[in-house]
Structure formats: C-alpha cells, structure tokens
Design a protein around this motif. Sequence first.
Motif, PDB file in Angstrom:
ATOM      1  N   VAL A  56      34.017  37.061  45.063  1.00 30.36           N
ATOM      2  CA  VAL A  56      32.963  38.111  45.167  1.00 30.36           C
ATOM      3  C   VAL A  56      32.953  38.574  46.349  1.00 30.36           C
ATOM      4  O   VAL A  56      33.144  37.887  47.500  1.00 30.36           O
ATOM      5  N   THR A  57      32.624  40.052  46.740  1.00 30.98           N
ATOM      6  CA  THR A  57      32.655  40.732  47.913  1.00 30.98           C
ATOM      7  C   THR A  57      31.050  41.547  47.969  1.00 30.98           C
ATOM      8  O   THR A  57      30.577  42.058  46.926  1.00 30.98           O
ATOM      9  N   PHE A  58      30.734  41.360  49.312  1.00 29.61           N
ATOM     10  CA  PHE A  58      29.620  42.448  49.261  1.00 29.61           C
ATOM     11  C   PHE A  58      29.670  42.990  50.434  1.00 29.61           C
ATOM     12  O   PHE A  58      29.736  42.747  51.846  1.00 29.61           O
ATOM     13  N   LYS A  59      29.708  44.633  50.070  1.00 30.90           N
ATOM     14  CA  LYS A  59      29.749  45.435  51.057  1.00 30.90           C
ATOM     15  C   LYS A  59      28.653  46.340  51.164  1.00 30.90           C
ATOM     16  O   LYS A  59      28.453  47.135  49.958  1.00 30.90           O
ATOM     17  N   GLU A  60      28.167  46.852  52.023  1.00 28.11           N
ATOM     18  CA  GLU A  60      26.875  47.646  52.265  1.00 28.11           C
ATOM     19  C   GLU A  60      25.940  47.261  51.561  1.00 28.11           C
ATOM     20  O   GLU A  60      25.392  46.035  51.552  1.00 28.11           O
ATOM     21  N   THR A  61      25.586  47.758  50.320  1.00 33.19           N
ATOM     22  CA  THR A  61      24.739  47.458  49.243  1.00 33.19           C
ATOM     23  C   THR A  61      25.012  47.124  47.997  1.00 33.19           C
ATOM     24  O   THR A  61      24.471  46.975  46.880  1.00 33.19           O
ATOM     25  N   THR A  62      26.531  47.150  48.028  1.00 37.71           N
ATOM     26  CA  THR A  62      27.301  46.863  46.680  1.00 37.71           C
ATOM     27  C   THR A  62      27.881  45.170  46.293  1.00 37.71           C
ATOM     28  O   THR A  62      28.454  45.052  47.554  1.00 37.71           O
ATOM     29  N   VAL A  63      27.702  44.727  45.150  1.00 34.15           N
ATOM     30  CA  VAL A  63      28.384  43.420  45.187  1.00 34.15           C
ATOM     31  C   VAL A  63      29.615  43.883  44.135  1.00 34.15           C
ATOM     32  O   VAL A  63      29.302  44.268  42.857  1.00 34.15           O
ATOM     33  N   SER A  64      30.575  43.219  44.370  1.00 37.74           N
ATOM     34  CA  SER A  64      31.813  43.480  43.366  1.00 37.74           C
ATOM     35  C   SER A  64      32.233  42.011  43.010  1.00 37.74           C
ATOM     36  O   SER A  64      32.649  41.433  44.033  1.00 37.74           O
ATOM     37  N   TYR A  65      32.699  41.698  42.009  1.00 35.13           N
ATOM     38  CA  TYR A  65      33.534  40.437  41.572  1.00 35.13           C
ATOM     39  C   TYR A  65      34.723  40.630  40.946  1.00 35.13           C
ATOM     40  O   TYR A  65      34.852  41.469  40.111  1.00 35.13           O
ATOM     41  N   TYR A  66      35.586  39.906  41.182  1.00 39.89           N
ATOM     42  CA  TYR A  66      37.051  39.739  40.741  1.00 39.89           C
ATOM     43  C   TYR A  66      37.285  38.326  40.140  1.00 39.89           C
ATOM     44  O   TYR A  66      36.772  37.490  40.502  1.00 39.89           O
ATOM     45  N   LYS A  67      38.396  38.397  39.307  1.00 32.82           N
ATOM     46  CA  LYS A  67      38.936  37.274  38.670  1.00 32.82           C
ATOM     47  C   LYS A  67      39.448  36.108  39.721  1.00 32.82           C
ATOM     48  O   LYS A  67      39.228  34.873  39.695  1.00 32.82           O
ATOM     49  N   ALA A  68      39.961  36.896  40.760  1.00 36.23           N
ATOM     50  CA  ALA A  68      40.885  36.062  41.710  1.00 36.23           C
ATOM     51  C   ALA A  68      40.638  36.936  42.976  1.00 36.23           C
ATOM     52  O   ALA A  68      40.435  37.851  43.088  1.00 36.23           O
ATOM     53  N   ALA A  69      40.885  36.127  44.121  1.00 34.22           N
ATOM     54  CA  ALA A  69      40.983  36.573  45.373  1.00 34.22           C
ATOM     55  C   ALA A  69      42.257  37.294  45.867  1.00 34.22           C
ATOM     56  O   ALA A  69      42.081  38.436  46.602  1.00 34.22           O
ATOM     57  N   GLU A  70      43.137  37.397  44.928  1.00 37.49           N
ATOM     58  CA  GLU A  70      44.315  38.066  45.113  1.00 37.49           C
ATOM     59  C   GLU A  70      44.285  39.611  44.427  1.00 37.49           C
ATOM     60  O   GLU A  70      45.120  40.443  44.558  1.00 37.49           O
ATOM     61  N   GLU A  71      43.049  39.844  43.924  1.00 35.66           N
ATOM     62  CA  GLU A  71      42.814  41.070  43.002  1.00 35.66           C
ATOM     63  C   GLU A  71      41.783  41.828  43.718  1.00 35.66           C
ATOM     64  O   GLU A  71      41.154  42.855  43.045  1.00 35.66           O
ATOM     65  N   PRO A  72      41.578  41.798  45.044  1.00 39.59           N
ATOM     66  CA  PRO A  72      40.477  42.559  45.501  1.00 39.59           C
ATOM     67  C   PRO A  72      40.771  44.152  45.661  1.00 39.59           C
ATOM     68  O   PRO A  72      39.680  45.126  45.750  1.00 39.59           O
ATOM     69  N   LEU A  73      41.868  44.482  45.574  1.00 43.64           N
ATOM     70  CA  LEU A  73      42.463  45.852  45.660  1.00 43.64           C
ATOM     71  C   LEU A  73      42.476  46.753  44.345  1.00 43.64           C
ATOM     72  O   LEU A  73      42.357  47.888  43.960  1.00 43.64           O
ATOM     73  N   GLY A  74      42.334  45.709  43.285  1.00 45.55           N
ATOM     74  CA  GLY A  74      42.375  46.374  41.862  1.00 45.55           C
ATOM     75  C   GLY A  74      40.925  46.435  41.351  1.00 45.55           C
ATOM     76  O   GLY A  74      39.891  46.722  42.118  1.00 45.55           O
ATOM     77  N   GLU A  75      40.681  46.761  40.039  1.00 47.93           N
ATOM     78  CA  GLU A  75      39.377  46.883  39.449  1.00 47.93           C
ATOM     79  C   GLU A  75      38.620  45.882  39.420  1.00 47.93           C
ATOM     80  O   GLU A  75      39.221  44.894  38.866  1.00 47.93           O
ATOM     81  N   PRO A  76      37.399  45.796  39.742  1.00 51.39           N
ATOM     82  CA  PRO A  76      36.541  44.670  39.944  1.00 51.39           C
ATOM     83  C   PRO A  76      36.022  44.468  38.431  1.00 51.39           C
ATOM     84  O   PRO A  76      36.106  45.454  37.436  1.00 51.39           O
ATOM     85  N   VAL A  77      35.638  43.159  38.040  1.00 54.67           N
ATOM     86  CA  VAL A  77      35.042  42.888  36.780  1.00 54.67           C
ATOM     87  C   VAL A  77      33.892  43.604  36.554  1.00 54.67           C
ATOM     88  O   VAL A  77      33.587  44.155  35.571  1.00 54.67           O
ATOM     89  N   GLN A  78      33.041  43.715  37.595  1.00 53.90           N
ATOM     90  CA  GLN A  78      31.664  44.563  37.550  1.00 53.90           C
ATOM     91  C   GLN A  78      31.450  44.892  38.968  1.00 53.90           C
ATOM     92  O   GLN A  78      31.755  44.140  40.015  1.00 53.90           O
ATOM     93  N   GLN A  79      30.914  45.919  39.178  1.00 50.36           N
ATOM     94  CA  GLN A  79      30.220  46.212  40.471  1.00 50.36           C
ATOM     95  C   GLN A  79      28.820  46.619  40.451  1.00 50.36           C
ATOM     96  O   GLN A  79      28.293  47.139  39.225  1.00 50.36           O
ATOM     97  N   LEU A  80      27.919  45.955  41.189  1.00 50.56           N
ATOM     98  CA  LEU A  80      26.351  45.941  41.187  1.00 50.56           C
ATOM     99  C   LEU A  80      25.821  46.813  42.385  1.00 50.56           C
ATOM    100  O   LEU A  80      26.131  46.158  43.465  1.00 50.56           O
ATOM    101  N   ASN A  81      25.248  47.610  42.429  1.00 56.95           N
ATOM    102  CA  ASN A  81      24.565  48.407  43.376  1.00 56.95           C
ATOM    103  C   ASN A  81      23.035  47.796  43.426  1.00 56.95           C
ATOM    104  O   ASN A  81      22.238  48.050  42.725  1.00 56.95           O
ATOM    105  N   LEU A  82      22.926  47.036  44.397  1.00 54.66           N
ATOM    106  CA  LEU A  82      21.543  46.156  44.539  1.00 54.66           C
ATOM    107  C   LEU A  82      20.505  47.137  45.180  1.00 54.66           C
ATOM    108  O   LEU A  82      19.313  46.672  45.215  1.00 54.66           O
TER     109      LEU A  82
END
Length: 645
Positions: A364-390
Amino acid sequence: MTLGNWPSLVEDLGPEADAVKLRVSGSLHIGGIMLQIVDKLKMQKDWSDHALWWEQKKLWLLKTNWSLDKYGILADAKLHYTPQHKPVLLSLPNRRSVRVRANFAQPVFRTVADICKVLGIRHFEELSLLRAPDQKDKRKQKEKEANTVESFDLTGVRLPASAEQQLFRGMPAHFSDSAETEACFRMLSISQTGLTPEQIMRKHRLGSLTEKAQINSRWLDSSRTLLQQEVKENDSLWLRFKYYSFFDLEPKYDTVRINQLYEQARWAVLLEETDCTEEEMIVFAALQYRIQQLSLNASPAEQSAELGIDDLDKALASLEVKLEGTSSPPNVLESLTAIPELKDYLRIFRPRKLTLKGYKQYWVTFKETTVSYYKAAEEPLGEPVQQLNLKGCEVVPDVNISGQKFCIKLLVPSPEGMSEVYLRCTDESQYARWMAACRLAARGKTMADASYPSEVENLLSFLRLQRSNPEAPLAPEAEGAQWLISPRYQKKFKPKQLTPRILEAYQNIAQLSLVEAKMKFIQAWQSLPDFGISYFVVRFKGSRKDEILGIANNRLIRIDLAVGDVVKTWRYSNMRQWNVNWDIRQVAIEFDEHINVAFSCVSAGCKIVHEYIGGYIFLSTRSADKSQKLDEELFHKLTGGHEAL
C-alpha cells in the motif's frame, strides 16, 4: 397623535400594583416616557437598568431617542417597565448550579459573553444556553436530587471596569470578595470528587440517536433575547459547550474553562453519549481517579503556582536551545516541494454482501490524499488493485490493545453511497502513522502539513495509556474507582474484575499533574470516533423517511436512522454556499462538483441547524494572530441572526 389611557406596568411593584397610565403624544420619545413613569412613581430608586418591553410585539424599546410613532406604538399598547438584568439559575457542565444576573434585553450570544466573564471562562463563543428539561418528564427521584443540589449565588458580583481580569491568589479578583465567592470559584475550577454509583445511575442516559437529537431542540436562539424566547426571571437554564471546536486552551488562563470542559467530557463518557471501547473506558476511569485524588486538597492558588513553574521551565528550556545554537538549516526548497509518502505492507478487507473472505495482504502507498494498493511491492508502477481518494471520507479507529488489533475503518464517498474499506496495521507505530495520514487526508491535507507529527504523537500517547506497564510501581488500592465507568460496563463486569484493570491503567498516568490529567482526558475524548457530533432528525428532499443529520466541527454526516450507518459525508471545505427558505423551513446547501443537498428539520427548528453550521464556519476563522475581539456581526450573518429577527 395622542395616546389615551396608555398603561405601563412597573414589574418591581409586584403583580398586584396598578398600572401607570399616561396620556402622551406620538412624537414623545421613549426616554421621555420613562422619565414620566419615574416622576409619577415618586420612588427613590436606581432606575438605570430599567427599560420598556412591548409585550404584544415581543420587543425591547431600547432606542430611547425614538418616538412612539417611529416604533408604531398605539394607545392599546401594553408596555412593561422592567429591569434588563434578572437572576437565572444556571446548571453548569459539572452538574452544579449557580445563580447569576443575566441580561434579558440583549441577544443570547451577548448574554452568554457576560455570564462567562463572571464565571471566568474565556472564548464564550463556544458555549450557549439550553432550556432545562420539563420537570414533568423527570422521575420524582431526579426531581428530589435537583432540588437538593447546592447552588452558589453570584448575582451580587460586579465586574471591574478593566477589560483584563486581574488574578488574585490564582483566581479572578471579583471572586476574592467573600468566602462564598471563593468557594464558588473552587467549585468552578476544581473537579467534583466523591462521585457515587447512585449519582451515575440516576442520571438519564440517551439511548437512541433520536433521543440524542431531541436534546438539541432545546438550544436557545443566539440572535434573540431571553425574554423574546419566553425565559422568565429565576428560570433554570443549562450552560454547555455547544461547539466542539476548542480554541487556544491555555492552562494558565483557562482554569475554569478546562475544568468545565473536562466535566462535560466526563459526563459524556459516563452517560454513554460518546461511545468508546472497553479499553478506552478503563483509561478514562484511571484518569478520573487520578484527577479525583489530586482534586481532594487542591486549591486555585496551588494550580496557579504549578502553572507558573511550568512556564518558567519552558522559558529556561527555550533559552538553553538559543544559547546552544541550532544545527545547519535544512533545504527549505526541498521541505516546501517534497510531500512525505507512506509505503508498507498492510492487510486490507472490503466488506461485501454474501462474502466470507477476510483480510488480504497488499503493498500500500499513501501519496498526498490518495491510497493505492497493489498485489506486490514489485508492481507500484503498474495499475493498482484500487485507488481511494480520502478527501471527505470518514475515518474510524477500530483498536483493541490486548488483542493486538490496529484497524482503520475508511468510509469513502462514492456515487452509490459510502464504500467501506478496512486497513489493518501490524503495530502501534505503523497504525499511528497511517491513521494520522488518513485523518489529515479526510480534511484535504497532506502529510506535509505541520500538524502531522503532533497527530502521530497524540495517537501514540493515547495507545500508551491503554497499554499495561509491568515495570511501573503498583498503584495504591483504588477505593471506588470501579464506579468511574459507564453503567453498561458496570453491568458487564464485577467490581473485583474492574479495579485491578483500572489500577493497571493508572500506572501509566500516575505522574501526571492535575491540569495535565484533565488535558489528557479531553484529548482522549477528542480521539473517539463519535466525538463532537450533534444529531438532528431531518427529512432530505426527495426522501420518504426521516434520517439523522450529524453536524461536526468540519463536516455534515447523513446517517440511516434505522441502523445508524453513515450514508454520506460532506466537508465544510467543499461547501460553496448555503441558505434557508424560511417560508417552507428548508435548508439548502451547495457543494463543489454541483452537489446540492436540501432537507427540512423534524426534531428542531431549521434556525438551530443553520446556527450550528454557520457557527462552526465562524469558529474556523479564528486565528492566534488576530485580535481576541470577535466579529459578532459576522457571527450573526453566518448563523442567520438577521433572518430570524
């Protein structure tokens, strides 16, 4: 124009006195009328506080240079020549009573300001007056209790001409006039001790959201006078903190304010008005026990001396830092442009109907006001499973220290309503960092905000209070400490089970001073999910059923009345404008992205709801850099005072 047999009742002469009848012309001014009344009475008395009240129109005639014609007063007018200040019995946040002289001829906003000056409470704008509940709705046992409570009389107190209150032996000078006023200040500034289980059990507890909404219907209109709202001399009123936005809490100057705020928080917890977990309740009980022990022999002078030592320590520490010098300055440009990010493995759960799946680990990454989560740490440049603007979401803690459960419940706005997502952290440190980031993002702020480090520390501090400390020395036997929790937990556990747990929590706060313990209690109260939400039953436009509107210091919350679930949240920061249609009694609000919300009020008048929203927006404009004098005209404009008059 001539007024024939024009009556004016002088209330000081008693109900059986004959009315004073005058024959005057319509060009005569109000001041001349009052002079004629006094001349006709032939009584040696100070009439400077008296004014004319027009009973039929519910209007004070305070503009003495206005003529009768200008006010529109005719021969059938019935006027009362009455004092502007009359005594009322105030129930304070600590459930004690005091009799004060209240101004019946000014708006309640100004009346509360005068009362708070007498009581020694700064920032009066956070408080207001409620009508006392009807006696017929109370049990006889509660009536007896109300009648036996000792009340202090401050009707004879006169404030000094100076705007600044001079402190004498740790209290405002006007409290040092007599032993009774000194005892009153002790009651105001030092917590009530010796609370018995009977006192807690006798107090009425608000069960449903509807009951919590009903209490808000009793708030007085801040823009109208007491007499306009049919408050009579010697009536009982409640003084409470209305707006949960506490500005500039300074222990040195806010002894009474902090104590009364602590007492309101304490009763909110004990009477289950603010919900909390079992572990949090144990911490609240331990803090109450610490405050109770320190309050037994405390005095205002000792508290003042203690604060004076703290101020000296802070000054010396600041001087030491200046003498030692500072390290090389950081890269200012980098600090302005680089926004901190969070990256870590978290377990995520998205509740859905007809699913038994539990938490699953993601990167999971938290940047500005958005949380994005990926299946693995090696995929942060790909499409996330879901993005949440909090931004604008609801952030609810779900923590159990003994069970090592550190969860963050996110209710994210979506077109269908609120989307639920749970983030589960591995330990306290990770939870505090992510929870602080989520709270700031919900308010539209990032981790670059200056409040982020303090938010993290406050969360860690509250968690430490709930954690046992085996290395700390054992606390003394806490007699009666088991009664410092709400009735729900008293029924759940036996006293022999509660006392050891409270003593264990007491070990973590045994070194706190009296003021520190009160401040820690208030901070812990502010950390609760339900803190500071005022409820109203409303009917949203287009809906066929009643719902609950929750009003907090930074947002509006739409709640399902049947199950209590949050349906939608709107932030004040996204509000563009709002207004009230006084004809159909409907509040309409426009938010960003062309979102329009309209509702009519069921449990209270729309003026009260309008006042709540405008009041919080007004309080958000306060700044430490500005003058302490409030812009009352702006307050009345935002709260709809000009519309209600």
